[in-house]
Scaffold this motif. Structure first.
Motif, PDB file in Angstrom:
ATOM      1  N   SER A   4       0.982  -1.370  -0.177  1.00  0.00           N
ATOM      2  CA  SER A   4       0.054   0.007   0.028  1.00  0.00           C
ATOM      3  C   SER A   4       0.919   1.194  -0.119  1.00  0.00           C
ATOM      4  O   SER A   4       0.572   2.191  -0.754  1.00  0.00           O
ATOM      5  CB  SER A   4      -0.837   0.113   1.216  1.00  0.00           C
ATOM      6  OG  SER A   4      -0.237   0.251   2.473  1.00  0.00           O
ATOM      7  N   GLY A   5       2.077   1.132   0.802  1.00  0.00           N
ATOM      8  CA  GLY A   5       2.904   2.350   0.952  1.00  0.00           C
ATOM      9  C   GLY A   5       3.453   2.596  -0.705  1.00  0.00           C
ATOM     10  O   GLY A   5       3.720   3.806  -1.216  1.00  0.00           O
ATOM     11  N   ALA A   8       0.874   4.007  -3.305  1.00  0.00           N
ATOM     12  CA  ALA A   8       0.870   5.237  -2.775  1.00  0.00           C
ATOM     13  C   ALA A   8       1.838   6.242  -3.419  1.00  0.00           C
ATOM     14  O   ALA A   8       1.404   7.043  -4.117  1.00  0.00           O
ATOM     15  CB  ALA A   8       0.331   5.522  -1.309  1.00  0.00           C
ATOM     16  N   THR A 249       6.259   9.946   7.238  1.00  0.00           N
ATOM     17  CA  THR A 249       5.170   9.096   7.299  1.00  0.00           C
ATOM     18  C   THR A 249       5.383   7.836   7.565  1.00  0.00           C
ATOM     19  O   THR A 249       6.520   7.335   7.913  1.00  0.00           O
ATOM     20  CB  THR A 249       4.722   9.293   5.757  1.00  0.00           C
ATOM     21  OG1 THR A 249       5.491   8.743   4.976  1.00  0.00           O
ATOM     22  CG2 THR A 249       4.446  10.754   5.184  1.00  0.00           C
ATOM     23  N   GLY A 250       4.329   7.174   7.344  1.00  0.00           N
ATOM     24  CA  GLY A 250       4.357   5.668   7.734  1.00  0.00           C
ATOM     25  C   GLY A 250       5.262   4.697   6.745  1.00  0.00           C
ATOM     26  O   GLY A 250       5.467   3.439   7.028  1.00  0.00           O
ATOM     27  N   ALA A 251       5.493   5.403   5.626  1.00  0.00           N
ATOM     28  CA  ALA A 251       6.326   4.375   4.602  1.00  0.00           C
ATOM     29  C   ALA A 251       7.779   4.363   5.201  1.00  0.00           C
ATOM     30  O   ALA A 251       8.202   5.171   5.748  1.00  0.00           O
ATOM     31  CB  ALA A 251       6.292   5.371   3.281  1.00  0.00           C
TER      32      ALA A 251
ATOM     33  N   LEU B  83       3.856   6.371  12.331  1.00  0.00           N
ATOM     34  CA  LEU B  83       2.294   6.201  12.024  1.00  0.00           C
ATOM     35  C   LEU B  83       1.498   6.692  13.015  1.00  0.00           C
ATOM     36  O   LEU B  83       0.109   7.174  12.785  1.00  0.00           O
ATOM     37  CB  LEU B  83       1.726   4.584  11.904  1.00  0.00           C
ATOM     38  CG  LEU B  83       2.147   3.891  10.695  1.00  0.00           C
ATOM     39  CD1 LEU B  83       2.156   2.392  10.956  1.00  0.00           C
ATOM     40  CD2 LEU B  83       1.555   4.443   9.731  1.00  0.00           C
ATOM     41  N   PHE B 106      -3.346  11.052  -0.597  1.00  0.00           N
ATOM     42  CA  PHE B 106      -2.046  10.338  -0.385  1.00  0.00           C
ATOM     43  C   PHE B 106      -1.222  10.148   0.845  1.00  0.00           C
ATOM     44  O   PHE B 106      -1.035   9.171   1.416  1.00  0.00           O
ATOM     45  CB  PHE B 106      -0.934  11.348  -1.375  1.00  0.00           C
ATOM     46  CG  PHE B 106       0.430  10.602  -1.185  1.00  0.00           C
ATOM     47  CD1 PHE B 106       1.042   9.522  -1.569  1.00  0.00           C
ATOM     48  CD2 PHE B 106       1.359  11.597  -0.342  1.00  0.00           C
ATOM     49  CE1 PHE B 106       2.235   9.042  -1.667  1.00  0.00           C
ATOM     50  CE2 PHE B 106       2.549  11.132  -0.293  1.00  0.00           C
ATOM     51  CZ  PHE B 106       3.034  10.033  -0.597  1.00  0.00           C
ATOM     52  N   PHE B 107      -1.386  11.135   1.680  1.00  0.00           N
ATOM     53  CA  PHE B 107      -0.943  11.083   3.166  1.00  0.00           C
ATOM     54  C   PHE B 107      -1.647  10.153   4.062  1.00  0.00           C
ATOM     55  O   PHE B 107      -1.241   9.587   4.884  1.00  0.00           O
ATOM     56  CB  PHE B 107      -0.845  12.394   3.934  1.00  0.00           C
ATOM     57  CG  PHE B 107       0.464  13.126   3.111  1.00  0.00           C
ATOM     58  CD1 PHE B 107       1.856  12.915   3.691  1.00  0.00           C
ATOM     59  CD2 PHE B 107       0.405  14.207   2.092  1.00  0.00           C
ATOM     60  CE1 PHE B 107       2.866  13.554   3.147  1.00  0.00           C
ATOM     61  CE2 PHE B 107       1.514  14.634   1.700  1.00  0.00           C
ATOM     62  CZ  PHE B 107       2.942  14.297   2.001  1.00  0.00           C
ATOM     63  N   ARG B 109      -3.318   7.577   3.018  1.00  0.00           N
ATOM     64  CA  ARG B 109      -2.923   6.174   2.507  1.00  0.00           C
ATOM     65  C   ARG B 109      -1.642   5.812   2.692  1.00  0.00           C
ATOM     66  O   ARG B 109      -1.322   4.674   3.324  1.00  0.00           O
ATOM     67  CB  ARG B 109      -3.082   5.883   0.962  1.00  0.00           C
ATOM     68  CG  ARG B 109      -4.350   6.023   0.414  1.00  0.00           C
ATOM     69  CD  ARG B 109      -4.678   5.936  -1.143  1.00  0.00           C
ATOM     70  NE  ARG B 109      -5.947   5.987  -1.485  1.00  0.00           N
ATOM     71  CZ  ARG B 109      -6.652   6.220  -2.624  1.00  0.00           C
ATOM     72  NH1 ARG B 109      -5.409   6.567  -3.716  1.00  0.00           N
ATOM     73  NH2 ARG B 109      -7.660   6.130  -2.837  1.00  0.00           N
ATOM     74  N   VAL B 110      -0.620   6.899   2.604  1.00  0.00           N
ATOM     75  CA  VAL B 110       0.546   6.332   2.938  1.00  0.00           C
ATOM     76  C   VAL B 110       0.946   6.091   4.186  1.00  0.00           C
ATOM     77  O   VAL B 110       1.858   5.369   4.807  1.00  0.00           O
ATOM     78  CB  VAL B 110       1.649   7.307   2.490  1.00  0.00           C
ATOM     79  CG1 VAL B 110       2.007   8.446   3.213  1.00  0.00           C
ATOM     80  CG2 VAL B 110       3.016   6.531   1.998  1.00  0.00           C
ATOM     81  N   ASN B 111       0.117   6.636   5.237  1.00  0.00           N
ATOM     82  CA  ASN B 111       0.127   6.480   6.810  1.00  0.00           C
ATOM     83  C   ASN B 111      -0.831   5.285   7.200  1.00  0.00           C
ATOM     84  O   ASN B 111      -1.219   5.284   8.330  1.00  0.00           O
ATOM     85  CB  ASN B 111      -0.207   7.752   7.405  1.00  0.00           C
ATOM     86  CG  ASN B 111       1.046   8.628   7.290  1.00  0.00           C
ATOM     87  OD1 ASN B 111       2.074   8.386   7.877  1.00  0.00           O
ATOM     88  ND2 ASN B 111       0.801   9.931   6.974  1.00  0.00           N
ATOM     89  N   ARG B 112      -1.168   4.573   6.032  1.00  0.00           N
ATOM     90  CA  ARG B 112      -2.033   3.468   6.524  1.00  0.00           C
ATOM     91  C   ARG B 112      -3.512   3.713   7.072  1.00  0.00           C
ATOM     92  O   ARG B 112      -3.850   2.859   7.953  1.00  0.00           O
ATOM     93  CB  ARG B 112      -1.335   2.459   7.403  1.00  0.00           C
ATOM     94  CG  ARG B 112       0.144   2.165   7.047  1.00  0.00           C
ATOM     95  CD  ARG B 112       0.388   1.112   6.108  1.00  0.00           C
ATOM     96  NE  ARG B 112       1.609   0.837   5.770  1.00  0.00           N
ATOM     97  CZ  ARG B 112       2.550   1.262   4.863  1.00  0.00           C
ATOM     98  NH1 ARG B 112       2.232   2.435   4.228  1.00  0.00           N
ATOM     99  NH2 ARG B 112       3.730   0.789   4.914  1.00  0.00           N
TER     100      ARG B 112
END
Lengths: 697, 250
Positions: A4-5, A8, A249-251, B83, B106-107, B109-112
């Motif tokens: 998902s990361g 995106a 970010t969470g990536a 996260l 985008f942010f 999604r990229v942060n789940r």
């Protein structure tokens, strides 16, 4: 979760790319139009050239002491053209009078001039030129025609060549006539008929020509198209401040790099696809009437294979571009780094231009160069698919390494924050050596291969001394000097326990047999022609060199300097990075790759692993030096006596393996482990990175 | 075990600089920040504020010490830490070629953020920050005030429990800075743990529940404004700051 990361970020990159007109133009529009444009231009240029060569009217002069004879001879040759009405497109020649032929040639009043010289004049001329002494001996007092032209002017070169062809033909006709008149029993043409046939098909010839240039062209476009995105995607993000945003970010770092690598690779692959489709449409379907030398056959299946072949090339080019972008602190710096990166990538793609280069050589291990040759072989229709597969894997591995390297840049705080230095960078010396040792060996490998290809002495002994002795010795000494290493520690110059020597004397011959057996096994997968092995043996053991010199050159010197390099400097540099077992495998593997003949790599790597294990167990370089020397000396001796280890039975190999195990056991009993290895408890390490000698329990 | 959203114990960062040698940019910092609290990190330029916050956001790796965000340790679970936070600073920026709506998507999604709730979250943020009018224009076309709103909205895209603001008002005009401070106060009221660094005394006075004074990489004091007044006998924050800074150099 990982996907998902990546999805995106990849989506973001592609969306941003498609909204940037400049990138779209360079990445997509330019590749679409460039190849047909180039093909059209080259077709027009070729047609024009052919037309000019066949229809041109050449003015020339005749000078010299024997010019009358020359004029008569040339009138004959020119008359032939004029008397052949069917050959109206042939070039015509016009003799003009001159008082200064050289001047007239300079000012283009004539294209070339012919000197008619008498025999004495020619003799005097040859006598002055020591380089042409042989010609003087073979000269038979005939009139001489000397054609003077200017090679920097195409019309002059072509005209002179055309006239020379006619002079040679006239000479042949006259000589035959004289022979027949003198009573030669048959006409000279009946003596033997010569016919030359080019068995290569037109497609093969075209494939060879096109294949030489295809990878170069594709990589050039990849770099141009992918470069814009790659430069923007990391260096540009750093400058804009979006990289820090992304890094919080969470990536993960890996996801970020993977997504960006995929984005740049996608652009590169689109460029490849465009070029392959271009080839198929314009050449395969014959839409552009190029010269026969380039009208290669590119059926859909070949086009598909080429596309698959270029996938790792696209990934590697993207990886290198990302590394460039990641290591640049600003967009401008990335642009500066782009040119050397592009040249670095384009250079290997010139490999197909090397004479007689084959994929079944060490070149298969050179990323990009191997694919360039594979592409040529595929277009010629003579691909060795096993080697093509290896080339593909090697380039794919290089691409993965480039990606990993770029990901590391995102861990480098100095590159992200620009505020601090790594501790090792700051301290320098041994700490930095541990970090840089692999980079140094990569450069060393490249330098070594370049030196081997370009430097050789008339006396093979000096060649061996230079490549084996000087180059290998220079590498560890340079590292010791540059990183201010303690020589004794870096090169493991410590005395081992006495019992070790027994193990070495027993183990070296046993290992030679085991390694030979391993070579036989590898030979089942990668068969080496016997002629290759024989010619290699003759090359390293010329009969004119005394045996004692060969032993020194190929046993003692390599035994010392290669051990200092690999089990000395390399092992020392990597000792904290890998666990002892992996350390031996890595050092051995790298040692193998320094033996550039591909068939030697696996077996020398195995020997390298054994020698590394001996060094790790003894903590000393000396047992490995003796082992290596015995190994080489024994191999040379047996070779000179005609004893073939390769023909041994499984009993021989099994017995040798047992003996090797016994030797290593003896060494284990007498071990004094290499200091400061990874996984060693800190208490056993001495201050400053090394530790006191450990003893067996 | 503390229940603070952010807990910092002995956090240290050492840089190696060719000219200055070893530099302890952050030295043994201990702090805590609870949910619904704004912790101000007050210090002059080069005091170590940005380095501390960059370590908390995992951009920089600590040389020593430990820190937990929502129970996740920085070096052991960096992704979980990221996260859990929204990071905003004057040096962070937006992607110019995409729209505010795409940015928020985008942010998230990229942060789940849960995929099925992304659109709902995006619409909520567009509504909350008044972005509807230009939600589908490219970011590069927006004014700096609009970009700032989008930036804060993207910090909240995945609804993180901890927010880190590193000198967020430094490049803003008076009105935009005022609006930003209002938003940060609202976020505290929403129950977020907010760490806010600044060198502007008035900002810290108005906004922060507790203030940590940082100087030369060390925390000199950390208390409420009233607590600091009691400890120093000074009324104004500027006087309090000078008091501690001089003390540390004495």
């Amino acid at each position: 979760m990982l996907a998902s990361g990546v999805r995106a970020i990849y989506g973001l990159e592609i969306r941003s790319l498609l909204r940037d007109h400049r990138t779209v133009f360079i990445s997509i529009v330019l590749p679409v139009v460039l190849m047909p444009l180039l093909l059209l231009v080259s077709a027009r240029v070729e047609q024009g050239r052919q037309q000019r060569e066949t229809t041109r009217h050449y003015k020339y002069a005749v000078v010299g002491s024997d010019s009358l004879f020359m004029l008569e001879l040339l009138r004959d040759s020119v008359r032939q053209d004029e008397s052949d009405p069917a050959d109206s497109a042939a070039p015509t020649f016009e003799t003009v009078a001159t008082t200064d032929a050289l001047h007239d040639l300079e000012v283009r009043a004539i294209e070339f001039f012919v000197e008619g010289l008498g025999p004495e004049e020619w003799r005097a001329f040859l006598a002055e030129d020591t380089a042409r002494a042989d010609e003087l001996e073979e000269f038979h007092d005939t009139p001489v025609a000397r054609v003077n032209f200017r090679s920097n002017r195409r019309s002059s070169s072509v005209g002179a060549r055309q006239l020379r062809t006619r002079l040679v033909e006239i000479r042949r006709v006259r000589r035959d006539s004289v022979l027949v008149q003198a009573g030669f029993p048959i006409h000279p043409d009946d003596f033997a008929t010569l016919d030359v046939v080019n068995v290569a098909s037109e497609v093969e010839v075209a494939g060879a020509r096109l294949g030489r240039m295809l990878t170069l062209f594709v990589v050039l476009l990849m770099m141009a198209g992918g470069g814009v995105l790659a430069t923007d995607t990391l260096a540009g993000e750093k400058e804009r401040g979006t990289l820090v945003t992304l890094l919080t970010t969470g990536a993960t770092r890996a996801e970020i790099i993977l997504a960006k690598l995929l984005a740049v690779t996608s652009v590169a692959l689109v460029i490849v696809l465009i070029q392959i489709v271009n080839l198929w449409i314009y050449l395969g379907l014959g839409l552009i009437d190029v010269s026969s030398g380039f009208s290669a056959s590119v059926p859909p299946a070949t086009a598909l294979v080429l596309f698959v072949l270029y996938v790792p090339v696209a990934a590697l080019a993207s990886g290198v571009l990302l590394v460039t972008s990641a290591y640049a602190k600003t967009y401008k710096e990335a642009q500066l780094l782009f040119m050397p990166a592009m040249l670095g990538l384009l250079l290997p793609t010139l490999a197909p231009f090397l004479p007689e280069i084959s994929l079944s050589s060490a070149i298969v291990l050179v990323p990009l160069a191997n694919i360039a040759i594979a592409a040529r072989d595929i277009l010629v229709g003579q691909a060795n698919w096993l080697m093509v597969g290896i080339a593909w894997l090697v380039t794919a591995a290089a691409a993965a390494y480039a990606g990993w390297f770029a990901a590391r840049a995102l861990e480098d705080e100095n590159l992200i924050a620009g505020a601090d230095s790594d501790r090792a960078e700051f301290l320098g010396g041994p700490a930095l050596f541990r970090k840089r040792v692999l980079q140094w060996f990569v450069v060393f490998w490249a330098v070594k291969i370049l030196l081997e290809m370009n430097i050789g002495f008339e006396d093979i002994r000096w060649t061996v001394v230079f490549h084996v002795g000087v180059v290998f010795l220079a590498a560890p000494l340079l590292m010791v000097w540059h990183f201010k290493l303690n020589v004794r520690e870096a090169l493991a110059l410590r005395a081992p326990k006495p019992g070790v020597w027994l193990g070495v004397v027993l183990g070296a011959p046993a290992a030679l047999i085991v390694v030979t057996g391993f070579f036989q096994l590898v030979n089942l997968v990668l068969p080496v022609p016997r002629e290759v092995l024989e010619s290699f043996g003759q090359a390293i053991m010329p009969e004119e060199i005394p045996v004692w010199q060969i032993v020194i050159l190929l046993s003692v010197i390599p035994g010392i300097v290669e051990e200092l390099t690999f089990r000395g400097a390399l092992l020392h540099g990597l000792r904290r990075r890998f666990s002892p077992v992996v350390l031996c495998l890595v050092v051995g593997g790298i040692f193998g790759f320094f033996h550039f003949q591909i068939f030697r790599i696996p077996s020398t790597a195995l020997l390298g692993v054994i020698l590394s294990a001996v060094t790790v167990l003894t903590g000393s370089i000396f047992p490995a030096i003796l082992w290596h020397t015995i190994n080489n000396a024994l191999a040379l001796y047996l070779g000179s006596e005609g004893v073939e280890l390769a023909g041994g039975s499984w009993m021989t190999y099994t017995g040798a393996a047992v003996a090797l195990g016994l030797a290593l056991w003896i060494i284990w009993l007498n071990r004094s482990l290499y200091p400061d290895l990874k996984g060693e408890p800190p208490s056993r390490r001495a201050p400053g990175g090394s530790n006191p000698r450990s003893s067996p329990p | 075990m503390s229940t603070a959203s952010v807990r910092i114990e002995g956090l240290t960062k050492v840089f190696y600089d060719d000219s200055r040698g070893e530099v302890r940019a952050v030295d043994d910092v201990h702090l805590e920040c609870a949910s619904g609290e704004i912790l101000g990190l007050l210090g002059a330029n080069g005091a170590g504020k940005t380095t501390t916050l960059r370590m908390l956001s995992t951009v920089l790796t600590p040389t020593g010490g430990r820190a937990w965000i929502m129970g996740h340790e920085l070096r052991e679970e960096p992704q979980d830490v990221r996260l859990s936070i929204g990071f905003y600073s004057s040096s962070t920026a937006l992607y110019p070629k995409i729209t505010p709506r795409e940015t928020l998507r985008f942010f998230a999604r990229v942060n789940r953020y849960p995929a099925e709730r992304v659109e709902e979250r995006v619409e909520l943020l567009i509504d909350r920050f008044g972005l509807a009018e230009y939600a589908d224009s490219r970011v590069e076309k927006l004014s700096s005030g609009m970009k700032q709103k989008v930036s804060i909205a993207r910090t909240l895209a995945h609804d993180p429990p901890v927010l880190i603001f590193d000198e967020p008002t430094v490049a803003l005009d008076v009105l935009n800075a005022l609006e930003l401070r209002k938003i940060i106060a609202q976020l505290r009221d929403d129950g977020k743990a907010v760490i806010f660094s600044t060198h502007v005394m008035s900002e810290a006075e108005q906004l922060c529940d507790r203030i940590a004074i940082i100087h030369n990489g060390r925390i000199l004091a950390c208390d409420t404004l009233d607590g600091l007044r009691g400890l120093t006998g000074k009324h104004y924050l500027e006087e309090i700051f000078v008091h501690y800074a001089r003390d540390s150099q004495a």
